[in-house]
Scaffold this active site. Structure first.
Site, PDB file in Angstrom:
ATOM      1  NE  ARG A  44      49.198  28.501  34.365  1.00  0.00           N
ATOM      2  CZ  ARG A  44      50.137  28.344  33.427  1.00  0.00           C
ATOM      3  NH1 ARG A  44      51.421  28.451  33.733  1.00  0.00           N
ATOM      4  NH2 ARG A  44      49.819  28.092  32.169  1.00  0.00           N
ATOM      5  CE  LYS A 134      40.388  41.273  40.320  1.00  0.00           C
ATOM      6  NZ  LYS A 134      41.552  40.758  41.065  1.00  0.00           N
ATOM      7  CE  LYS A 217      39.975  42.005  45.527  1.00  0.00           C
ATOM      8  NZ  LYS A 217      40.110  40.599  45.199  1.00  0.00           N
TER       9      LYS A 217
END
Ligand code: 13P
Length: 337
Positions: A44, A134, A217
């Site tokens: 990852r 976020k 967003k």
């Protein structure tokens, strides 16, 4: 507060956009399994570090949204991941919600969790170098959905989150995502998206959020993935701009769309069309996950040591997205390298 205004502008200005690399470990495992790469912390990190070290970080990417695992990882060169991103010219950010869980009182809907202990987690992320955050609320469209309960409770969480993020010195990205699944028309998507966004701003006002230090967003206005309706990109752009200008307060500096399952080409073509029409005060750009990473992931999976080749594929996608954020993309440019 003016620091927050500057951070928001820095992330979005000059055609720059956001790389959403904040897939949870569960989601990242699905992405890696789909290209037959084992999902472990090293793999990852390797894929993400490859993107974060690419040259488009300086030219195209204004901010990178990280996941909890990644923000704490150390790159192969010995820098922390937020340091690597900062040194390559972009602002490090972090997803701070803990995911969408079943919404009690509703059969199929979700509520995003993560408010408990958020102030303390934000402090830690700030110290690790994050300067924006976020939180994603997720909504579905069907006959009577999203329900009032889902609209009100997700907006409530977004309002409280945004206020806490600003208190911690970070710009909140407010993400109310209406999923593309379903057979609804774009008109229905327009109506439901308007309702959802409107309610979010009522909650942001209530929580005294400084809108100039935020980024929205949202989804674009599209017909559902199973809809028979085929609408042109110019109609997508018209409906999207109308929805945003009618429901987003003009103090908000910028809007960065999610790609939400559109193909890489659809996501740039629609963004480009929106920007060709945009006569609002908003900067309109991208905050893409899949539409920035898909080709690079596919290429990388064939030989995970091919860093340079993977970066070339990623740089091309980032360049196309940035051209679309400036309204200067054409399909012919897709074949230019
Ligand atoms: P996609 O662009 O793949 O929809 O991801 C963006 C994102 O951050 C969703 O929360």
């Amino acid at each position: 507060m003016s620091d927050l205004h500057n951070i928001a502008k820095k992330i979005l200005s000059n055609g720059k956009g956001i790389l959403a690399a904040d897939e949870s470990t569960v989601t990242m495992t699905k992405r890696l399994s789909s290209v037959n790469v084992e999902s472990n912390p090293d793999n990852r990190l390797l894929f993400r570090e490859t993107l974060f070290s690419s040259s488009s970080m300086k030219d195209c990417i204004g901010g990178v949204i990280l996941y909890d695992e990644t923000i704490k990882q150390i790159s192969s060169g010995g820098k922390s991941i937020p340091e690597l991103i900062k040194d390559n010219g972009a602002v490090p950010g972090i997803k701070v919600d803990t995911g969408a869980k079943d919404l009690a009182g509703s059969k199929n809907e979700k509520i995003t969790e993560g408010l408990d202990g958020l102030r303390e987690r934000l402090k830690e992320y700030y110290e690790l170098g994050a300067r924006f955050t976020k939180w994603r609320g997720v909504y579905i469209i069907s006959d009577n959905l999203p329900s009032k309960l889902s609209i009100i409770s997700n907006a409530h969480a977004l309002g409280r989150y945004a206020s806490l993020a600003q208190e911690s010195g970070m710009v909140p990205i407010v993400e109310p995502e209406i999923l593309m699944d379903g057979d609804h028309s774009a008109e229905v998507c327009y109506k439901k998206t308007s309702e959802v966004i409107k309610r979010c701003y009522e909650e942001l006002y209530l929580n005294n959020v400084d809108l100039k230090g935020t980024i929205l967003k949202p989804n674009m206005i599209l017909s559902g993935t199973n809809s028979k309706e085929k609408i042109s990109k110019s109609r997508v752009a018209e409906l999207t701009i109308e929805c945003l200008t009618n429901n987003v307060p003009s103090e908000v500096p910028g809007i960065a769309f999610l790609s939400g399952g559109q193909t890489e080409i659809e996501a740039v073509a629609n963004l480009n069309e929106v920007n060709k029409l945009n006569n609002s005060s908003f900067i309109i750009t991208y905050s893409y996950g899949r539409a920035l990473q898909q080709s690079a992931l596919k290429f990388w999976s064939k030989d995970i040591s091919n860093i340079k080749g993977t970066q070339e594929v990623f740089n091309h996608r980032a360049k196309m997205c940035t051209l679309a954020a400036l309204g200067k993309w054409t399909e012919n440019l897709e074949n230019s390298k």
